[in-house]
Design an enzyme around this catalytic site. Sequence first.
Site, PDB file in Angstrom:
ATOM      1  N   HIS A 137      -1.545  -2.748  -6.967  1.00 21.17           N
ATOM      2  CA  HIS A 137      -1.957  -2.396  -5.628  1.00 21.17           C
ATOM      3  C   HIS A 137      -3.552  -2.609  -5.943  1.00 21.17           C
ATOM      4  CE1 HIS A 137      -2.892   0.598  -2.376  1.00 21.17           C
ATOM      5  NE2 HIS A 137      -2.898  -0.437  -1.964  1.00 21.17           N
ATOM      6  N   GLU A 197      -3.879  -0.070  -8.816  1.00 20.69           N
ATOM      7  CA  GLU A 197      -2.781   0.879  -9.224  1.00 20.69           C
ATOM      8  C   GLU A 197      -1.722  -0.009 -10.137  1.00 20.69           C
ATOM      9  OE1 GLU A 197      -3.135   4.616  -6.467  1.00 20.69           O
ATOM     10  OE2 GLU A 197      -2.504   2.936  -5.369  1.00 20.69           O
ATOM     11  N   ASN A 218      -3.535   6.215  -1.847  1.00 22.16           N
ATOM     12  CA  ASN A 218      -3.103   6.080  -0.191  1.00 22.16           C
ATOM     13  C   ASN A 218      -2.614   7.615   0.082  1.00 22.16           C
ATOM     14  OD1 ASN A 218      -4.446   4.009   0.921  1.00 22.16           O
ATOM     15  ND2 ASN A 218      -2.690   2.679   0.499  1.00 22.16           N
ATOM     16  N   SER A 246       0.723  -1.305   0.115  1.00 21.35           N
ATOM     17  CA  SER A 246       0.196   0.121  -0.042  1.00 21.35           C
ATOM     18  C   SER A 246       0.712   1.328  -0.008  1.00 21.35           C
ATOM     19  CB  SER A 246      -0.831   0.016   1.249  1.00 21.35           C
ATOM     20  OG  SER A 246      -1.191  -1.177   1.745  1.00 21.35           O
TER      21      SER A 246
END
Length: 295
Positions: A142, A154, A192, A121
């Site tokens: 991701h 991602e 994130n 992450s």
Amino acid sequence: MAQQIEKVGVLGAGLMGHGIAQVAAQSGYQVVLRELDEATLQKGIAKIEKQLARAVEKGKMDETEAGEVRARIQGTVHYRDLADCDLVIEAITESLPLKLEMWREVDEIVKPGAVFATNTSSLAVIDQAAATSRPQQFVGLHYFNPAQVMKLVEVVRCVTTSEEAFTTALEFARSEHKLAIPTKDKAGFIVNRLLVPYMLDAIRAYEEGVGSVEEIDEAMKAGAGHPMGPLTLADFVGLDTLGSICDVLFEEFRERRFARPPTLRKMLSAGWFGRKSGIGFYDYSGEAPKPNPAF
Ligand code: CAA
């Protein structure tokens, strides 16, 4: 040109790993799902079986199809079963030393042409790529929780990633009917980097008495159209994972917005990891979540 992928290895059958394995199997790939021990593996497989049963109940899948998906997933506690995988995706604990130790073993076993991917992450992809003998075949993939539902993956290219490995990863995510968005190997990538400070700010808003836990959550749902309030989301992501991500982001950017708020630090000391541990900002021990009386 993209490499042909038929068999996918998934390391870790936890919150993310079980979903990643299910999505790959639903997309027609043979999957080897590896866990540390039999009990943890069976827990992950049970979660997949539960989701498949729900899909059948809702008429999204028939029994035969669900049976075929389940049959494509081979659970194991041995790395050796990953030997002939074309793509290996790791979704183990968000700890660089643990990931490096795992890659060193896997790298020796898995066939030379295979692509390796991390579902990290926040950690820099290059730090894992460089620990293997194939940094050019290493990418970030991701996924978002729940992986079975969230559209986005991602796809992260690090400085060593070859065009072929990157295209393979992009094509793989698209073959799973995901929206594959390429991002740079920069801590937190896109989502994130924006979502983590938002959750941390919600904790700070609670600390400053702006609203109660429930009021903050309800406000963001009703006022901003979010499917979950930020504190429910923090519990859902896992407070331990949130803590690890914000540490990495803080280390990278040295900005207050990424620092652990004291409430999060204390909750982690208490072993309150959110939904996965049964308690976080809410108590999940009953039928429906209730506010944690500590707040
Ligand atoms: N597996 C499979 N399907 C699931 C599921 C799961 N674990 N959880 C929910 N679903 C499905 C349900 O079956 C349901 O499907 P149908 O619409 O076809 O019936 C659908 O998702 C909606 O579920 P529910 O009706 O049970 O509940 P909901 O409407 O509240 O949706 C949710 C649940 C999809 C989780 C929604 O609340 C949501 O989108 N929340 C935000 C999630 C989010 O932001 N995730 C990203 C977290 S950040 C992250 O993951 C990155 C990181 O690195 C930390």
